[in-house]
Motif scaffolding. Structure first.
Motif, PDB file in Angstrom:
ATOM      1  N   ALA A   1     -31.684   2.958  -2.468  1.00  0.00           N
ATOM      2  CA  ALA A   1     -32.571   1.905  -2.964  1.00  0.00           C
ATOM      3  C   ALA A   1     -33.352   2.384  -4.190  1.00  0.00           C
ATOM      4  O   ALA A   1     -33.304   3.558  -4.552  1.00  0.00           O
ATOM      5  N   ASN A   2     -34.082   1.453  -4.816  1.00  0.00           N
ATOM      6  CA  ASN A   2     -34.952   1.813  -5.932  1.00  0.00           C
ATOM      7  C   ASN A   2     -35.925   2.899  -5.494  1.00  0.00           C
ATOM      8  O   ASN A   2     -36.510   2.813  -4.418  1.00  0.00           O
ATOM      9  N   GLY A   3     -36.075   3.899  -6.344  1.00  0.00           N
ATOM     10  CA  GLY A   3     -37.072   4.930  -6.066  1.00  0.00           C
ATOM     11  C   GLY A   3     -36.623   5.987  -5.069  1.00  0.00           C
ATOM     12  O   GLY A   3     -37.403   6.861  -4.690  1.00  0.00           O
TER      13      GLY A   3
ATOM     14  N   LYS B   1     -32.439   8.871  -7.141  1.00  0.00           N
ATOM     15  CA  LYS B   1     -31.108   9.025  -7.732  1.00  0.00           C
ATOM     16  C   LYS B   1     -31.199   9.528  -9.185  1.00  0.00           C
ATOM     17  O   LYS B   1     -30.550  10.504  -9.540  1.00  0.00           O
TER      18      LYS B   1
HETATM   19  P1  ATP Z   1     -34.078   3.395  -9.466  1.00  0.00           P
HETATM   20  O1  ATP Z   1     -32.816   2.926  -8.883  1.00  0.00           O
HETATM   21  O2  ATP Z   1     -35.185   2.408  -9.300  1.00  0.00           O
HETATM   22  O3  ATP Z   1     -33.967   3.974 -10.832  1.00  0.00           O
HETATM   23  P2  ATP Z   1     -34.082   6.085  -8.355  1.00  0.00           P
HETATM   24  O4  ATP Z   1     -33.444   6.250  -7.039  1.00  0.00           O
HETATM   25  O5  ATP Z   1     -33.311   6.486  -9.534  1.00  0.00           O
HETATM   26  O6  ATP Z   1     -34.576   4.596  -8.493  1.00  0.00           O
HETATM   27  P3  ATP Z   1     -36.113   7.902  -9.303  1.00  0.00           P
HETATM   28  O7  ATP Z   1     -36.236   7.268 -10.648  1.00  0.00           O
HETATM   29  O8  ATP Z   1     -35.399   9.164  -9.217  1.00  0.00           O
HETATM   30  O9  ATP Z   1     -35.464   6.876  -8.282  1.00  0.00           O
HETATM   31  O10 ATP Z   1     -37.569   8.060  -8.681  1.00  0.00           O
HETATM   32  C1  ATP Z   1     -37.855   8.729  -7.465  1.00  0.00           C
HETATM   33  C2  ATP Z   1     -39.346   8.725  -7.218  1.00  0.00           C
HETATM   34  O11 ATP Z   1     -40.009   9.558  -8.166  1.00  0.00           O
HETATM   35  C3  ATP Z   1     -40.004   7.353  -7.344  1.00  0.00           C
HETATM   36  O12 ATP Z   1     -41.001   7.246  -6.384  1.00  0.00           O
HETATM   37  C4  ATP Z   1     -40.587   7.371  -8.751  1.00  0.00           C
HETATM   38  O13 ATP Z   1     -41.729   6.543  -8.849  1.00  0.00           O
HETATM   39  C5  ATP Z   1     -40.966   8.824  -8.909  1.00  0.00           C
HETATM   40  N1  ATP Z   1     -40.894   9.244 -10.324  1.00  0.00           N
HETATM   41  C6  ATP Z   1     -39.790   9.222 -11.114  1.00  0.00           C
HETATM   42  N2  ATP Z   1     -40.074   9.711 -12.349  1.00  0.00           N
HETATM   43  C7  ATP Z   1     -41.373  10.049 -12.340  1.00  0.00           C
HETATM   44  C8  ATP Z   1     -42.275  10.610 -13.306  1.00  0.00           C
HETATM   45  N3  ATP Z   1     -41.843  10.946 -14.540  1.00  0.00           N
HETATM   46  N4  ATP Z   1     -43.562  10.804 -12.930  1.00  0.00           N
HETATM   47  C9  ATP Z   1     -43.986  10.498 -11.688  1.00  0.00           C
HETATM   48  N5  ATP Z   1     -43.198   9.961 -10.724  1.00  0.00           N
HETATM   49  C10 ATP Z   1     -41.916   9.751 -11.042  1.00  0.00           C
END
Ligand code: ATP
Length: 235
Positions: A35-37, A40
């Motif tokens: 899922a989002n966040g 990944k």
């Molecule tokens: P999406 O599909 O929405 O891109 P994702 O699975 O790729 O989601 P990530 O972008 O890796 O997720 O984020 C993982 C967690 O780390 C989330 O809670 C996000 O808010 C946090 N996060 C990501 N980048 C940063 C940052 N530069 N500073 C602080 N928190 C971050």
């Protein structure tokens, strides 16, 4: 080819990756869904040296790349197509592709690879001289993939290549991923479109709030009840 061991990443107080283990064997397609966040993008950004882990190891072709600079990692043949395309809007298609080859010196090979990219994406060949920023979302995604191919990658990582694209174009993108794989490139793919990703993947990992909760062969995950409920809707 790529082995991630007990990787942890913190963003300040946020524990974004909690000890994940991932194995991407040579010549395979591996997908990471969630899922989002879930973490990944953080996984891919950490592999590329854009984010530093707080614990754990990343090995690429038997070399420890945990603390290497992004440029060194690209030179070793691992490249990321980031989420959101990020092409150079004011440059033409051809200029964007040329920039993709900036670390290479083999001029005649570069020219050959440019022809290969145009063959893979006839749409780009028709639009060589168009400014990238004026192209459609799908065309920009093709250009982002084409530009990554110009580095002659051994491992191609893609962050949500189908995001925001119309279903027909999504189909094209997945066909192209398969074709790139057939040409001998190992693929690590992140997708919200779990069904399409698992259909082409040899192996998949399910990431939830920074941990891998499930892994298995693509087919196996496609037929898994939990995966179906959480990521494949009712289909
Ligand atoms: P999406 O599909 O929405 O891109 P994702 O699975 O790729 O989601 P990530 O972008 O890796 O997720 O984020 C993982 C967690 O780390 C989330 O809670 C996000 O808010 C946090 N996060 C990501 N980048 C940063 C940052 N530069 N500073 C602080 N928190 C971050």
């Amino acid at each position: 080819m790529l082995k991630i061991k007990d990787l942890n990443v913190h963003y300040g107080g946020i524990h974004a990756l909690r000890g994940i283990n991932i194995d991407v064997p040579k010549n395979k397609i591996v997908t990471l869904i969630g899922a989002n966040g879930a973490g990944k993008s953080t996984t891919l950004r950490t592999i590329m040296g854009l984010v530093r882990g707080s614990k754990g190891k990343i090995n690429y072709n038997d070399t420890d790349i945990t603390n290497k600079e992004t440029k060194e990692i690209v030179e070793m043949g691992a490249v990321l197509v980031p989420e959101g395309r990020r092409v150079f809007a004011n440059l033409t298609v051809e200029e964007n592709l040329t920039l993709g080859a900036y670390i290479r010196k083999d001029k005649s090979e570069i020219k050959k690879d440019m022809e290969l990219v145009y063959k893979l994406f006839p749409r780009l060949a028709e639009r060589k001289w168009q400014k990238a920023g004026t192209m459609s979302g799908g065309e920009q995604q093709m250009l982002a993939v084409g530009r990554a191919l110009m580095t002659k990658p051994k491992l191609l990582m893609m962050d949500e290549p189908s995001l925001g694209l119309a279903p027909l174009i999504v189909k094209d993108i997945f066909e192209i991923i398969k074709e790139i794989h057939r040409q001998g490139v190992t693929i690590l793919l992140i997708e919200q479109n779990a069904k399409a990703a698992l259909e082409i993947a040899d192996y998949g990992y399910v990431l939830e709030t920074g941990s891998i909760v499930l892994e298995g062969e693509g087919n196996e995950l496609l037929n898994n009840d939990e995966v179906q409920k959480a990521y494949l809707g009712e289909t």
